[in-house]
Write a protein that holds these residues in place. Structure first.
Motif, PDB file in Angstrom:
ATOM      1  N   THR A 137      31.905 -15.885  43.577  1.00 27.03           N
ATOM      2  CA  THR A 137      32.377 -16.127  42.207  1.00 27.03           C
ATOM      3  C   THR A 137      32.822 -17.571  41.977  1.00 27.03           C
ATOM      4  OG1 THR A 137      34.589 -15.460  42.889  1.00 27.03           O
ATOM      5  CG2 THR A 137      33.230 -13.753  41.834  1.00 27.03           C
ATOM      6  N   THR A 138      33.454 -18.183  42.982  1.00 21.74           N
ATOM      7  CA  THR A 138      34.141 -19.459  42.747  1.00 21.74           C
ATOM      8  C   THR A 138      33.746 -20.584  43.699  1.00 21.74           C
ATOM      9  OG1 THR A 138      36.045 -18.185  41.997  1.00 21.74           O
ATOM     10  CG2 THR A 138      36.449 -20.501  42.521  1.00 21.74           C
ATOM     11  N   VAL A 139      33.744 -20.285  44.996  1.00 22.12           N
ATOM     12  CA  VAL A 139      33.527 -21.366  45.969  1.00 22.12           C
ATOM     13  C   VAL A 139      32.077 -21.850  45.923  1.00 22.12           C
ATOM     14  CG1 VAL A 139      33.644 -22.016  48.418  1.00 22.12           C
ATOM     15  CG2 VAL A 139      35.374 -20.486  47.455  1.00 22.12           C
ATOM     16  N   LEU A 140      31.149 -20.895  45.991  1.00 23.05           N
ATOM     17  CA  LEU A 140      29.728 -21.253  46.005  1.00 23.05           C
ATOM     18  C   LEU A 140      28.969 -20.375  45.002  1.00 23.05           C
ATOM     19  CD1 LEU A 140      29.469 -21.338  49.909  1.00 23.05           C
ATOM     20  CD2 LEU A 140      29.465 -23.347  48.407  1.00 23.05           C
ATOM     21  N   PRO A 141      29.235 -20.574  43.697  1.00 19.28           N
ATOM     22  CA  PRO A 141      28.600 -19.689  42.696  1.00 19.28           C
ATOM     23  C   PRO A 141      27.076 -19.809  42.668  1.00 19.28           C
ATOM     24  CG  PRO A 141      29.831 -21.474  41.633  1.00 19.28           C
ATOM     25  CD  PRO A 141      30.149 -21.548  43.087  1.00 19.28           C
ATOM     26  N   ALA A 142      26.543 -20.896  43.251  1.00 15.23           N
ATOM     27  CA  ALA A 142      25.076 -21.051  43.277  1.00 15.23           C
ATOM     28  C   ALA A 142      24.484 -20.589  44.604  1.00 15.23           C
ATOM     29  CB  ALA A 142      24.718 -22.511  43.010  1.00 15.23           C
ATOM     30  N   ALA A 143      25.239 -19.808  45.393  1.00 14.86           N
ATOM     31  CA  ALA A 143      24.729 -19.311  46.686  1.00 14.86           C
ATOM     32  C   ALA A 143      23.398 -18.597  46.470  1.00 14.86           C
ATOM     33  CB  ALA A 143      25.751 -18.372  47.309  1.00 14.86           C
ATOM     34  N   ASP A 144      22.512 -18.682  47.470  1.00 15.66           N
ATOM     35  CA  ASP A 144      21.163 -18.103  47.335  1.00 15.66           C
ATOM     36  C   ASP A 144      21.185 -16.586  47.428  1.00 15.66           C
ATOM     37  OD1 ASP A 144      19.918 -20.714  47.274  1.00 15.66           O
ATOM     38  OD2 ASP A 144      20.584 -20.859  49.354  1.00 15.66           O
ATOM     39  N   VAL A 145      22.038 -16.074  48.304  1.00 15.70           N
ATOM     40  CA  VAL A 145      22.149 -14.620  48.489  1.00 15.70           C
ATOM     41  C   VAL A 145      23.622 -14.270  48.420  1.00 15.70           C
ATOM     42  CG1 VAL A 145      21.753 -12.694  50.089  1.00 15.70           C
ATOM     43  CG2 VAL A 145      20.097 -14.577  49.975  1.00 15.70           C
ATOM     44  N   LYS A 146      23.957 -13.280  47.577  1.00 10.96           N
ATOM     45  CA  LYS A 146      25.361 -12.863  47.450  1.00 10.96           C
ATOM     46  C   LYS A 146      25.472 -11.375  47.750  1.00 10.96           C
ATOM     47  CE  LYS A 146      26.418 -16.111  43.732  1.00 10.96           C
ATOM     48  NZ  LYS A 146      26.982 -16.239  42.377  1.00 10.96           N
TER      49      LYS A 146
END
Ligand SMILES: Nc1ncnc2c1ncn2[C@@H]1O[C@H](COP(=O)(O)OP(=O)(O)O)[C@@H](O)[C@H]1O
Ligand SMILES: Nc1ccn([C@@H]2O[C@H](COP(=O)(O)OP(=O)(O)O)[C@@H](O)[C@H]2O)c(=O)n1
Length: 229
Positions: A137-146
């Protein structure tokens, strides 16, 4: 970053299997591993060791830029130091566990640790699995896989108390109570609470073995890699 680099965010409450899953996935896929809970625990350990009143957000905010927290990201031997000292054992005591939600709710603490996490993720060669409460949600909102892991409080308490047995004697009922209380504080705080990102895949691990959860996350990463090619 290399073309095949992948950032994986794994969030969820305590005892859902975030650390075990993340370490295994990172090892399988030759990625780095970051336990963000360990960083909040390290900050909390330092506050307690230095006599800071952890219930006083102003005191915590004023002191939180002092400790130097360094995380090693090898999934087969993750490390955590504060001012050069290995704190991997003392950050797991019940004293730290009881205080960590209050410390991690202080916005200044979150700003400092979030910055650290983003730097580590950006510098990870080949990519990284980052696990915590607010990564997607906040630290790495553009992460490839969540991924958002869940499990019933009963299952989570049973896992935790089996792990603590002999070390920090706590029965399942007491562990469950502490766990539910910590979830409530983590989910209810204003600054980046524990939450599932809209685009995260939710996996209930209550009835799954660790191997099955790992397989599920590895499949999600492999699917992402195919699409990204
Ligand atoms: N799917 C699972 N089935 C059974 N035990 C599990 C599973 N996932 C994790 N565990 C065990 O539960 C405990 C807590 O797991 P951990 O990965 O530390 O959770 P978290 O990081 O979410 O707090 C560990 O002892 C771990 O071995
Ligand atoms: N990204 C994160 C990770 C942990 N935390 C805080 O750190 C505490 C300890 O996290 P942890 O992952 O070590 O907890 P366990 O699941 O191992 O018990 C959590 O209860 C949160 O208060 C956080 O606020 N944000």
């Amino acid at each position: 970053m290399a073309e095949s680099s992948v950032i994986v965010a794994i969030d969820g409450p305590s005892g859902t299997g975030k650390s075990s899953t993340s370490k295994a996935v990172a090892t399988r896929l030759s990625l780095g591993f970051l336990d963000t809970g360990a960083q909040y625990r390290a900050m909390t350990w330092w506050m307690l060791a230095n006599g800071i009143d952890v219930k006083d957000p102003v005191a915590v905010a004023g002191a939180c830029d002092k400790p130097l927290i360094v995380s090693g990201t090898d999934p087969q031997g993750p490390t955590i130091t504060v001012d050069g000292a290995d704190v991997s054992a003392p950050i797991r005591t019940s004293e730290v566990t009881a205080a960590v939600s209050a410390v991690s709710a202080v916005p200044e603490v979150r700003v400092r640790i979030t910055e650290l996490q983003r730097t580590i993720a950006a510098e990870a060669p080949g990519g990284i699995v980052v696990e915590g409460r607010d990564i997607g949600t906040t630290v790495l909102p553009a992460a490839d896989v969540k991924v958002f892991l869940t499990a019933s409080p009963e299952v989570r308490a049973a896992r935790r108390s089996a792990e603590l047995k002999g070390k920090d004697a706590a029965d399942v009922a007491a562990t469950r109570e502490a766990l539910v209380k910590r979830d409530a504080v983590d989910s209810g705080r204003k600054a980046s609470p524990l939450a599932k990102a809209d685009d995260a895949v939710e996996v209930d691990t209550s009835e799954l073995t660790l191997g099955q959860v790992v397989e599920c996350v590895v499949t999600l990463v492999e699917e992402w890699k195919r699409r990204a090619r």
